[in-house]
Design an enzyme around this catalytic site. Structure first.
Site, PDB file in Angstrom:
ATOM      1  CB  CYS A 140      10.656  -0.232   0.316  1.00 34.74           C
ATOM      2  SG  CYS A 140      10.106   1.004   1.509  1.00 34.74           S
ATOM      3  CB  CYS A 143      12.361   3.078   0.789  1.00 30.52           C
ATOM      4  SG  CYS A 143      11.722   2.007   2.043  1.00 30.52           S
ATOM      5  CG  ASP A 144      13.896   2.507  -2.865  1.00 29.14           C
ATOM      6  OD1 ASP A 144      14.640   3.276  -2.236  1.00 29.14           O
ATOM      7  OD2 ASP A 144      13.939   1.282  -2.767  1.00 29.14           O
TER       8      ASP A 144
END
Ligand code: NDP
Length: 315
Positions: A140, A143-144
């Site tokens: 992701c 997300c990261d």
């Protein structure tokens, strides 16, 4: 069929969609039962810090956000159970759910499916090792990606997600290598153009990762070029993003629900309604475009409201 219980509302799945459906359904007095499934908490349990969910200005750890959502759903009366749904029988009139492969079925008036989707992984031992260690292997980018700002990262895949991830990461990272296993990409032209115009994205065609290097964190990636059979090491890499597709967790519903060719459940536009009356789908099992915690949560709310209206219309 051995029916052991009857309920008004049964929710399958414990990601943001499932828990949000639980919050709304329990507040509406539907006394929902929520089965967590095999991976309690869903994909967010694999994420480190979540910084893009509105309402958490300092960010929140994925696992702790899921605990908060669970607590909130329980507070209003959602009954959360450990268990895996192994089969269903769904029709407009009757809905039956089998738990843990035993001859124990629950009959429910409404079913909310929030079983999510699972990222596909390459299957390299080094990928698993560093993923389990939280060492910079991720599926992701949104997300990261932020943890790799001004650093060098690798993205694997040749579809729209890989292009989108590479484009997103290029805006925050120093350099992005995109590894495409064939000599061309599957992604749409518009998505390909988006990354071809980025000076810090280097696309390596005919190339696959052989090993993610590093013991605790990602340090480099050894790749092989299938056309020349040559290997090389991409050095000073901090993040390894796998974007080779997702699989919606929809297999057990296949005989009953309309799905697209990839297995995503099709919902009626602007609702969570499936083709079976009283069965609703929310979150990533019906969404291949956004796949964010916030969009999953929103669709969980929609599913609970649609379920409530459906029950009211039957009465
Ligand atoms: P896709 O299935 O479309 O693409 C997966 C990619 O990963 C392919 O290029 C495939 O290679 C590659 N791949 C698969 N397995 C491996 C492997 N073991 N090693 C290396 N590469 C591998 O998945 P996406 O997630 O990209 O897209 C899913 C759907 O979502 C699509 O319909 C897409 O259009 C849509 N989407 C739309 C977006 C948008 O419009 N903004 C954004 C993101 C997704 P190969 O081509 O060789 O098979």
């Amino acid at each position: 069929m051995n029916i052991i219980e009857k309920t008004h509302c049964l929710i399958i799945g414990s990601g943001p969609a499932g828990y949000t459906a639980g919050i709304y359904a329990s507040r509406a007095g539907m006394k929902p039962i929520l089965y967590q499934g095999l991976e309690a908490g869903g994909q967010l349990m694999l994420t480190g810090e979540v910084e893009n969910f509105p309402g958490y200005p300092a960010g929140v750890h994925g696992a702790s956000m899921m605990q908060d959502l669970k607590t909130q759903a329980e507070r209003f009366g959602t009954e959360i159970r450990i268990g895996h749904i192994t089969a269903t029988q769904l029709s407009d009139d009757k809905k039956y759910i089998q738990i843990d492969n035993e001859d124990k079925w629950i009959e429910t008036d409404t079913l909310i499916i929030a079983t999510g989707a699972s990222a596909k992984w390459l299957g390299l031992p080094s990928e698993k090792l560093l993923r389990d260690a939280g060492g910079g292997v991720s599926s992701c980018a949104v997300c990261d990606g932020f943890f790799h700002r001004k650093k060098r990262v690798v993205v694997v895949g040749g579809g729209d997600t890989a292009c989108e991830d590479a484009s997103y990461l290029a805006n925050i990272c120093e350099k992005v290598y995109l590894l495409v296993r064939k000599e061309e990409m599957r992604a749409s032209k518009i998505m390909q153009n988006r990354i071809k115009n980025k000076a810090n994205v280097e696309i390596l065609f005919n190339t696959s990762p052989e090993e993610v290097l590093g013991t605790e964190v990602v340090e480099g990636v050894r790749v092989i070029n299938h056309a020349t059979n040559e290997t090389q090491i991409l050095e000073n890499i901090s993040g390894f993003f796998v974007a080779i597709g997702h699989t919606p967790n929809s297999g057990i519903f296949k005989p009953f629900l309309t799905m697209d060719e990839q297995g995503y459940i099709i919902t009626e536009k602007g609702t969570a309604n499936t083709n079976v009356k009283g069965v609703f789908a929310c979150g990533d099992v019906q969404d291949k475009n956004y796949r964010q915690a916030i969009t999953a949560a929103a669709s969980g709310c929609m599913a609970a409201l649609d379920a409530e209206r459906y029950l009211a219309s039957k009465e």
